[in-house]
Design a protein around this motif. Structure first.
Motif, mmCIF file in Angstrom:
data_model
loop_
_atom_site.group_PDB
_atom_site.id
_atom_site.type_symbol
_atom_site.label_atom_id
_atom_site.label_comp_id
_atom_site.label_asym_id
_atom_site.label_seq_id
_atom_site.Cartn_x
_atom_site.Cartn_y
_atom_site.Cartn_z
ATOM 1 N N ALA A 196 3.778 5.709 21.837
ATOM 2 C CA ALA A 196 4.687 6.723 21.296
ATOM 3 C C ALA A 196 3.953 7.679 20.363
ATOM 4 C CB ALA A 196 5.830 6.040 20.552
ATOM 5 N N ALA A 197 3.080 7.129 19.509
ATOM 6 C CA ALA A 197 2.302 7.991 18.614
ATOM 7 C C ALA A 197 1.394 8.917 19.394
ATOM 8 C CB ALA A 197 1.483 7.139 17.652
ATOM 9 N N LEU A 198 0.796 8.417 20.466
ATOM 10 C CA LEU A 198 -0.070 9.252 21.290
ATOM 11 C C LEU A 198 0.727 10.369 21.952
ATOM 12 C CD1 LEU A 198 -2.778 9.862 22.615
ATOM 13 C CD2 LEU A 198 -2.221 8.184 24.389
ATOM 14 N N ALA A 199 1.910 10.045 22.454
ATOM 15 C CA ALA A 199 2.751 11.075 23.076
ATOM 16 C C ALA A 199 3.145 12.137 22.055
ATOM 17 C CB ALA A 199 3.994 10.430 23.685
ATOM 18 N N PHE A 200 3.479 11.698 20.838
ATOM 19 C CA PHE A 200 3.834 12.655 19.783
ATOM 20 C C PHE A 200 2.645 13.559 19.463
ATOM 21 C CE2 PHE A 200 4.009 13.983 15.383
ATOM 22 C CZ PHE A 200 5.315 14.420 15.227
ATOM 23 N N ASP A 201 1.446 12.990 19.332
ATOM 24 C CA ASP A 201 0.257 13.790 19.023
ATOM 25 C C ASP A 201 -0.038 14.793 20.123
ATOM 26 O OD1 ASP A 201 -0.032 12.482 16.643
ATOM 27 O OD2 ASP A 201 -1.653 11.154 17.321
ATOM 28 N N GLU A 202 0.098 14.382 21.372
ATOM 29 C CA GLU A 202 -0.199 15.278 22.482
ATOM 30 C C GLU A 202 0.766 16.461 22.518
ATOM 31 O OE1 GLU A 202 -0.125 12.731 25.877
ATOM 32 O OE2 GLU A 202 -2.283 12.312 25.786
ATOM 33 N N VAL A 203 2.032 16.192 22.228
ATOM 34 C CA VAL A 203 3.021 17.272 22.212
ATOM 35 C C VAL A 203 2.808 18.190 21.015
ATOM 36 C CG1 VAL A 203 5.476 17.758 21.881
ATOM 37 C CG2 VAL A 203 4.763 16.038 23.539
ATOM 38 N N THR A 204 2.582 17.591 19.846
ATOM 39 C CA THR A 204 2.556 18.358 18.601
ATOM 40 C C THR A 204 1.229 19.065 18.370
ATOM 41 O OG1 THR A 204 4.076 16.730 17.655
ATOM 42 C CG2 THR A 204 2.969 18.224 16.113
ATOM 43 N N TYR A 205 0.136 18.426 18.689
ATOM 44 C CA TYR A 205 -1.172 18.972 18.315
ATOM 45 C C TYR A 205 -1.991 19.466 19.493
ATOM 46 C CZ TYR A 205 0.341 16.251 14.339
ATOM 47 O OH TYR A 205 1.084 15.731 13.328
ATOM 48 N N ALA A 206 -1.776 18.907 20.674
ATOM 49 C CA ALA A 206 -2.537 19.340 21.844
ATOM 50 C C ALA A 206 -1.748 20.300 22.716
ATOM 51 C CB ALA A 206 -2.985 18.134 22.677
ATOM 52 N N GLY A 207 -0.470 20.525 22.405
ATOM 53 C CA GLY A 207 0.311 21.485 23.180
ATOM 54 C C GLY A 207 0.663 21.008 24.573
ATOM 55 N N ARG A 208 0.596 19.720 24.824
ATOM 56 C CA ARG A 208 0.929 19.206 26.160
ATOM 57 C C ARG A 208 2.426 18.929 26.222
ATOM 58 N NH1 ARG A 208 -2.743 14.432 28.104
ATOM 59 N NH2 ARG A 208 -4.193 16.187 27.990
ATOM 60 N N PRO A 209 3.163 19.560 27.111
ATOM 61 C CA PRO A 209 4.622 19.396 27.134
ATOM 62 C C PRO A 209 5.034 17.995 27.561
ATOM 63 C CG PRO A 209 3.893 20.669 29.025
ATOM 64 C CD PRO A 209 2.687 20.487 28.157
ATOM 65 N N ALA A 210 6.116 17.517 26.977
ATOM 66 C CA ALA A 210 6.680 16.228 27.358
ATOM 67 C C ALA A 210 7.655 16.418 28.519
ATOM 68 C CB ALA A 210 7.386 15.587 26.168
ATOM 69 N N ASP A 211 8.009 15.328 29.164
ATOM 70 C CA ASP A 211 8.993 15.387 30.236
ATOM 71 C C ASP A 211 10.120 14.394 29.942
ATOM 72 O OD1 ASP A 211 7.809 12.946 30.707
ATOM 73 O OD2 ASP A 211 6.811 13.561 32.553
ATOM 74 N N ARG A 212 11.072 14.352 30.811
ATOM 75 C CA ARG A 212 12.240 13.493 30.589
ATOM 76 C C ARG A 212 11.848 12.023 30.509
ATOM 77 N NH1 ARG A 212 16.021 10.727 33.810
ATOM 78 N NH2 ARG A 212 18.147 10.680 32.889
ATOM 79 N N ALA A 213 10.929 11.599 31.368
ATOM 80 C CA ALA A 213 10.520 10.190 31.374
ATOM 81 C C ALA A 213 9.880 9.794 30.044
ATOM 82 C CB ALA A 213 9.544 9.941 32.526
ATOM 83 N N ALA A 214 9.060 10.676 29.485
ATOM 84 C CA ALA A 214 8.412 10.373 28.203
ATOM 85 C C ALA A 214 9.452 10.247 27.095
ATOM 86 C CB ALA A 214 7.403 11.455 27.867
ATOM 87 N N TYR A 215 10.433 11.129 27.118
ATOM 88 C CA TYR A 215 11.464 11.052 26.088
ATOM 89 C C TYR A 215 12.287 9.769 26.229
ATOM 90 C CZ TYR A 215 15.816 11.751 23.602
ATOM 91 O OH TYR A 215 16.892 11.569 22.777
ATOM 92 N N LEU A 216 12.660 9.406 27.450
ATOM 93 C CA LEU A 216 13.471 8.203 27.651
ATOM 94 C C LEU A 216 12.710 6.944 27.228
ATOM 95 C CD1 LEU A 216 15.204 8.970 31.070
ATOM 96 C CD2 LEU A 216 16.150 9.168 28.757
ATOM 97 N N ARG A 217 11.378 6.916 27.444
ATOM 98 C CA ARG A 217 10.595 5.765 26.991
ATOM 99 C C ARG A 217 10.661 5.632 25.468
ATOM 100 N NH1 ARG A 217 7.036 7.437 31.159
ATOM 101 N NH2 ARG A 217 5.779 8.633 29.671
ATOM 102 N N LEU A 218 10.534 6.758 24.776
ATOM 103 C CA LEU A 218 10.578 6.712 23.316
ATOM 104 C C LEU A 218 11.988 6.380 22.817
ATOM 105 C CD1 LEU A 218 9.177 6.961 20.660
ATOM 106 C CD2 LEU A 218 9.310 9.441 20.820
ATOM 107 N N ARG A 219 12.998 6.882 23.497
ATOM 108 C CA ARG A 219 14.370 6.559 23.109
ATOM 109 C C ARG A 219 14.636 5.069 23.254
ATOM 110 N NH1 ARG A 219 19.295 8.424 26.814
ATOM 111 N NH2 ARG A 219 18.451 6.640 27.954
ATOM 112 N N ASP A 220 14.157 4.481 24.359
ATOM 113 C CA ASP A 220 14.346 3.047 24.561
ATOM 114 C C ASP A 220 13.581 2.249 23.501
ATOM 115 O OD1 ASP A 220 15.901 3.643 26.750
ATOM 116 O OD2 ASP A 220 14.306 3.287 28.216
#
Length: 247
Positions: A196-220
């Protein structure tokens, strides 16, 4: 008709002659002869007058023309060295462009190393509760804005741990720091927390867009962490060393 060599030499070496009255006629008057060097200088002085250079290209235009000539020479040389000439050179250039585009799509944005300078904080703006962050995440998700939804859900997870006193509230905490601390009291979720921290860093600092699957994993993960029993040391979580990007 071909003029004899002797005649050509005589004409070339004959001094320029004019009449003393400046008419240039050979009838009457005393001719005035001007040696070759002074005649050349006089012609150069005459041609150097501004009236003869009003339509000359500017210095910038001459520099640009010179640069384009050099570029043309380089391209001609490259085309000559490439099989197929200009067609082959064009094909090679297109292949290079396609290769670069493919690599960019394959690798995505460059990722910063953990702990690198210039990282922002996990929380920004006024302090909000975990429920407020979750509500914001769901609003973003309903609009299919998955990157913002993932960021808010990560903030909700960390804020929830602070509200449960499993993490000490600390301004400027980073996602990596929060993950390291949370993993010590929730060891069963260590792998998912770091993901989850890696996904947050990639979205916030590397500009890599998230998708629905990534969000659902973090929500779960957020839901699972909310119902997990922590493993405490002496009744309190073990603090982690600072480092990583801010949440």
């Amino acid at each position: 008709m071909t003029r004899p060599a002797g005649v050509r030499t005589a004409v070339r070496e004959t001094p320029f002659a004019v009449r003393s009255d400046g008419s240039g006629s050979s009838d009457g008057g005393v001719p005035v002869t001007i040696p070759r060097a002074p005649a050349r200088e006089a012609a150069e002085d005459e041609l150097s007058k501004p009236m003869y250079h009003e339509n000359d290209p500017s210095l910038l235009r001459r520099l640009l023309d010179w640069a384009w000539e050099r570029v043309g020479d380089l391209l001609d040389a490259a085309a000559g060295a490439t099989p197929g000439g200009w067609v082959g050179l064009t094909v090679v250039a297109l292949l290079v462009v396609l290769l670069l585009v493919g690599l960019r799509l394959r690798m995505g944005a460059l990722r910063r190393a953990p702990g690198s300078a210039g990282r922002g904080e996990l929380f920004d703006g006024r302090p909000r509760s975990a429920d407020e962050h979750r509500a914001a995440a769901e609003q973003y998700a309903s609009a299919a804005r998955w990157s913002e939804a993932l960021q808010e859900r990560m903030r909700a997870l960390v804020r929830s741990l602070e509200e449960r006193a499993l993490l000490d509230p600390r301004p400027g905490r980073t996602a990596d720091e929060a993950t390291a601390e949370a993993a010590r009291v929730l060891p069963d979720h260590t792998t998912d927390l770091y993901a989850a921290a890696l996904a947050f860093d990639e979205v916030t600092y590397a500009g890599r867009p998230a998708d629905r699957a990534a969000y659902l994993r973090l929500r779960d993960l957020d839901d699972a962490v909310r119902h997990s029993r922590p493993r405490l040391t002496d009744g309190r979580p073990t603090p982690a060393a600072p480092g990583g990007g801010a949440v």
